[in-house]
Scaffold this motif. Sequence first.
Motif, mmCIF file in Angstrom:
data_model
loop_
_atom_site.group_PDB
_atom_site.id
_atom_site.type_symbol
_atom_site.label_atom_id
_atom_site.label_comp_id
_atom_site.label_asym_id
_atom_site.label_seq_id
_atom_site.Cartn_x
_atom_site.Cartn_y
_atom_site.Cartn_z
ATOM 1 N N UNK A 1 43.836 48.282 -11.099
ATOM 2 C CA UNK A 1 43.198 48.665 -12.342
ATOM 3 C C UNK A 1 43.898 49.915 -12.853
ATOM 4 N N UNK A 2 44.338 49.864 -14.093
ATOM 5 C CA UNK A 2 45.013 50.997 -14.702
ATOM 6 C C UNK A 2 44.008 52.095 -15.009
ATOM 7 N N UNK A 3 44.353 53.314 -14.590
ATOM 8 C CA UNK A 3 43.464 54.448 -14.838
ATOM 9 C C UNK A 3 43.619 54.878 -16.283
ATOM 10 N N UNK A 4 42.541 55.028 -16.960
ATOM 11 C CA UNK A 4 42.590 55.499 -18.341
ATOM 12 C C UNK A 4 41.769 56.771 -18.446
ATOM 13 N N UNK B 1 22.643 55.331 -21.909
ATOM 14 C CA UNK B 1 22.401 54.280 -20.907
ATOM 15 C C UNK B 1 23.377 54.360 -19.731
ATOM 16 N N UNK B 2 24.448 55.105 -19.860
ATOM 17 C CA UNK B 2 25.420 55.271 -18.785
ATOM 18 C C UNK B 2 25.041 56.441 -17.882
ATOM 19 N N UNK B 3 24.073 57.252 -18.284
ATOM 20 C CA UNK B 3 23.742 58.501 -17.588
ATOM 21 C C UNK B 3 22.543 58.376 -16.663
ATOM 22 N N UNK C 1 34.007 50.657 -14.509
ATOM 23 C CA UNK C 1 33.240 50.288 -13.329
ATOM 24 C C UNK C 1 33.017 51.412 -12.333
ATOM 25 N N UNK C 2 33.549 52.594 -12.601
ATOM 26 C CA UNK C 2 33.382 53.719 -11.676
ATOM 27 C C UNK C 2 32.223 54.624 -12.093
ATOM 28 N N UNK C 3 31.800 55.428 -11.129
ATOM 29 C CA UNK C 3 30.780 56.450 -11.362
ATOM 30 C C UNK C 3 31.343 57.790 -10.936
ATOM 31 N N UNK C 4 30.869 58.820 -11.584
ATOM 32 C CA UNK C 4 31.232 60.180 -11.199
ATOM 33 C C UNK C 4 30.012 61.056 -11.428
ATOM 34 N N UNK D 1 25.084 62.004 -13.444
ATOM 35 C CA UNK D 1 25.979 60.923 -13.041
ATOM 36 C C UNK D 1 26.278 60.040 -14.242
ATOM 37 N N UNK D 2 27.551 59.712 -14.408
ATOM 38 C CA UNK D 2 27.977 58.791 -15.451
ATOM 39 C C UNK D 2 28.564 57.563 -14.775
ATOM 40 N N UNK D 3 28.096 56.383 -15.168
ATOM 41 C CA UNK D 3 28.636 55.126 -14.664
ATOM 42 C C UNK D 3 29.206 54.368 -15.855
ATOM 43 N N UNK D 4 30.509 54.189 -15.843
ATOM 44 C CA UNK D 4 31.188 53.470 -16.932
ATOM 45 C C UNK D 4 31.166 51.980 -16.616
ATOM 46 N N UNK D 5 30.563 51.184 -17.493
ATOM 47 C CA UNK D 5 30.494 49.738 -17.241
ATOM 48 C C UNK D 5 31.880 49.107 -17.145
ATOM 49 N N UNK D 6 31.968 48.036 -16.378
ATOM 50 C CA UNK D 6 33.242 47.320 -16.208
ATOM 51 C C UNK D 6 33.740 46.699 -17.512
ATOM 52 N N UNK D 7 32.828 46.340 -18.389
ATOM 53 C CA UNK D 7 33.229 45.643 -19.612
ATOM 54 C C UNK D 7 33.559 46.583 -20.774
ATOM 55 N N UNK D 8 33.632 47.887 -20.537
ATOM 56 C CA UNK D 8 33.943 48.838 -21.601
ATOM 57 C C UNK D 8 35.370 49.329 -21.419
ATOM 58 N N UNK D 9 36.247 48.870 -22.295
ATOM 59 C CA UNK D 9 37.662 49.204 -22.244
ATOM 60 C C UNK D 9 37.954 50.384 -23.164
#
Length: 156
Positions: free
Chosen positions: A1-4, A85-87, A37-40, A107-115
Motif C-alpha cells: 500500500x502506497x503511503x500518502x 466519524x473517523x474520531x 485503513x490505519x489508525x493513529x 484517535x483517528x481511523x482512516x477508512x480503507x475506502x477513502x483515497x
Amino acid sequence: MKKSLLFLPLLLLLTSLLKSQSIGVSPAKIYFDINQGESKTEKLTIFNKSDQKQVFEISSSDWNRDSLGNKYYLPAGSTENSLVSWLTVSPNFIQLGPNESKQISVQLTRPRDVDLQTMLQNNSVKWAMLFVKQVNEKTAPKNSAENVAPQLLIEY
C-alpha cells in the motif's frame, strides 16, 4: 500500500473558561499522517490552572467558514468534509483538581475506502473541531429514607 500524506487538522476550541485563562490545552492543533485503513492516536493535554476542581466535557463538531472567513459550527457529521466519524476521543469527560493536568487520547481511523488523491481532486479535505467545555457539577440531595448517596449530575 502506497503511503500518502494526509493532514487532517483538528482544531481545539476552549469554552467557558477562556476569558479567565484557567484552562489550557496543548497542542492547539493536531495533524494526522496515516495510510488508508490505519489508525493513529495523538495525546492532548488539558490543564486546570484554577484553584478549584473543574469538570470538562470533550465533544466534536463540524465547522466551516462563511464568505467573510468567519467560522460557524454545524452538527457533527453534517458536512461532506466531516472528520467526526473517523474520531474517537477518550475519555470525553474529565475531572481536574486545582492546577492538575490530564492527557486524553484522540484517535483517528482512516477508512480503507477513502483515497487521498480522490479527496484532493474533489476538494474534499476532512476536518473537525474539538470543544473542551466546562460543565457544572451538582450533587443530588441525600434522601434519608432510602439512604441514597449523592450522585454526580452533569449539566450542559
